[in-house]
Design an enzyme around this catalytic site. Structure first.
Site: not given
Lengths: 295, 193
Positions: B77, B174, B176
């Site tokens: 991002c 994302h 993560e």
């Protein structure tokens, strides 16, 4: 799977992107530009900073949508705005504007003394204030996707921010060493949803991002809150009520990043000009404390 | 393997814990000297203007560019924006990946979304190769790839959401925060090579 909007993960996700950052109160588009250039991770658009709300008295409400839109059109970073506790129509209005985050805030005059907004009803994410873990988890239970400790807004006195952060984080630490059979009793004591207390124990932290707010006025204050273990800071009156807002804003951003580096903290604290004129929380009559609004 | 996570602002802790789960030695990077001895670097999600400003002020721009000439870098991002050559507005960029991005291309937060996408480059990393659940938060669009950069994944409408150029990796979403570690495993393979 079809594309899904407004899942709790997406709402919580924006707060995760703000971590390690500073969210600054701004009352004009010009302030918003200064905040963005100084490295703010987001801005909070409002008509008066808390120090002025305190001084001005009267009923404090959601800001003029025109002002909020002007600020949204000025900066590329996320824009937040405040609604009164329990005022779900103000929140509907902010959602229709496309504000990135709503702060259901004790800084404004509460619209409902018994109930907060049912935040699950909205596509837009909410941040709410808390003084302790029970209050934090009640707000998460209502759908808040981000929490901030309340502190005492508009004072420039960090003592309440410290008290609230220590209370929340200390209870999380106590929870982690607690045997499972004691969790229900703690949930009862906190007045918090059991499932969320259990989740907090398993995660070892709040289930959503937790910032500090209320009384942060210097780079050292911001770093103090970060070292205590919060994920980032809100600065309200501390920047635009000071002598040199652009410089102080940048210094607080740098202090929030380098919160563990005393050499850099000393460097950024140099020659900042006048801080906001503070007001000791202990000098404020109990009934005038903002943090006690909400439950 | 020693992996750094740029920790100026953003969700660096989420990256660090995912990388640690995969067995990497993780270090937070806030100053140039903290890049020494690393095999790879992650540029997290966050606000790209904040990250760019702090990277400039603390002298990290040139050291990260140099690092990226030989080592692996993965940007998610804001990190992908930071890697790009062009973000169509004036802000500090590393400019080391031949991609053009458009910030907040899908709209404001109310338009943020998650969706499942198939990513051929990740095939073989999980049994049955399930689609990746991609979380987009005020996400950028990778408008174009050029030179040595290639698109790794796109939405059904063709919009590019992941790209690679040698050891440089960028996703507009994302991994993560969705818990799917396949992009991080791909990145660790690049860091190792």
């Amino acid at each position: 799977m079809e594309k899904q909007v407004a899942t709790f993960e997406v709402k919580k996700g924006l707060a995760q992107m703000l971590k390690g950052g500073v969210i600054m109160d701004v009352v004009t588009a010009e302030h918003a530009r200064i905040a963005e250039n100084a490295g703010a991770a987001a801005v909070m658009a409002l008509e008066r900073v808390p120090a002025d709300i305190r001084a001005h008295g009267g009923v404090a409400r959601m800001s003029d949508p025109g002002l909020i839109e002007e600020i949204m059109n000025t900066v590329s970073i996320p824009v937040m705005a405040k609604v009164r506790i329990g005022h779900f129509v103000e929140a509907q209005i902010l959602e229709s504007l496309g504000v990135d985050y709503v702060d259901e805030s004790e800084v404004l005059t509460p619209a409902d003394e018994a109930n907060h907004i049912n935040k699950h009803d909205f596509k837009i994410p909410f941040v709410c204030g808390c003084r302790n873990l029970g209050e934090a988890l009640r707000r998460v239970g209502e759908g808040a996707a981000m929490i901030r400790t309340k502190g005492e807004a508009g004072t420039g006195d960090v003592v309440e921010a410290v008290r609230h952060a220590r209370t929340v984080l200390g209870t999380v630490r106590r929870l982690q060493t607690m045997p499972d059979e004691e969790v229900m009793a703690l949930a009862k004591e906190l007045g918090a949803p059991f499932e969320l207390v259990k989740e907090t124990k398993e995660l070892g932290r709040l289930p959503v991002v937790n910032f500090a707010a209320g009384g942060i006025a210097t780079p050292a204050d911001a770093a103090l809150m970060m070292q205590l273990g919060v994920d980032g800071v809100f600065v309200g009156s501390g920047i635009f009520k000071s002598g040199d807002p652009a410089r102080r804003a940048e210094a607080i951003v740098k202090a929030t990043t380098h919160y563990n580096n005393a050499k850099i903290l000393a460097e950024v604290s140099r020659n900042l000009g006048e801080p906001m004129v503070g007001r000791q929380v202990t000098d404020i009559p109990k009934e005038d404390l903002i943090a006690q609004r909400g439950w | 393997m020693h992996i750094g996570v740029l920790a100026l602002q953003g969700d660096f802790a989420e990256h660090a814990s995912m990388l640690a789960r995969l067995g990497a030695q993780v270090r937070e990077v806030r100053l140039p000297e903290e890049l020494d001895g690393l095999d790879g670097l992650v540029l997290p999600g966050g606000e790209s203007t904040t990250i760019g400003k702090l990277a400039t002020d603390y002298g990290l721009m040139e050291p990260i560019r140099t690092f990226g000439q030989t080592k692996a870098i993965y940007g998610t991002c804001a990190g992908a924006i930071f890697l790009s050559k062009d973000a169509e507005r004036k802000q500090p960029l590393l400019g080391i990946m031949d991609i053009t991005v458009e910030r907040n291309a899908y709209g404001r937060q109310v338009e943020s979304f998650d969706v499942e996408v198939d990513v051929p480059a990740l095939h073989g990393l999980a049994a049955g190769d399930p689609p990746v659940r991609a979380v987009f938060i005020r996400a950028p669009l990778i408008k174009s790839v050029s030179g040595d950069a290639k698109a790794l994944a796109s939405l059904p409408d063709g919009r590019i959401i992941a790209a690679q150029q040698g050891k440089l990796l960028a996703t507009a979403f994302h991994p993560e925060i969705s818990g799917d570690d396949r992009f991080h495993r791909l990145f660790l393979k690049l860091a190792e090579s």
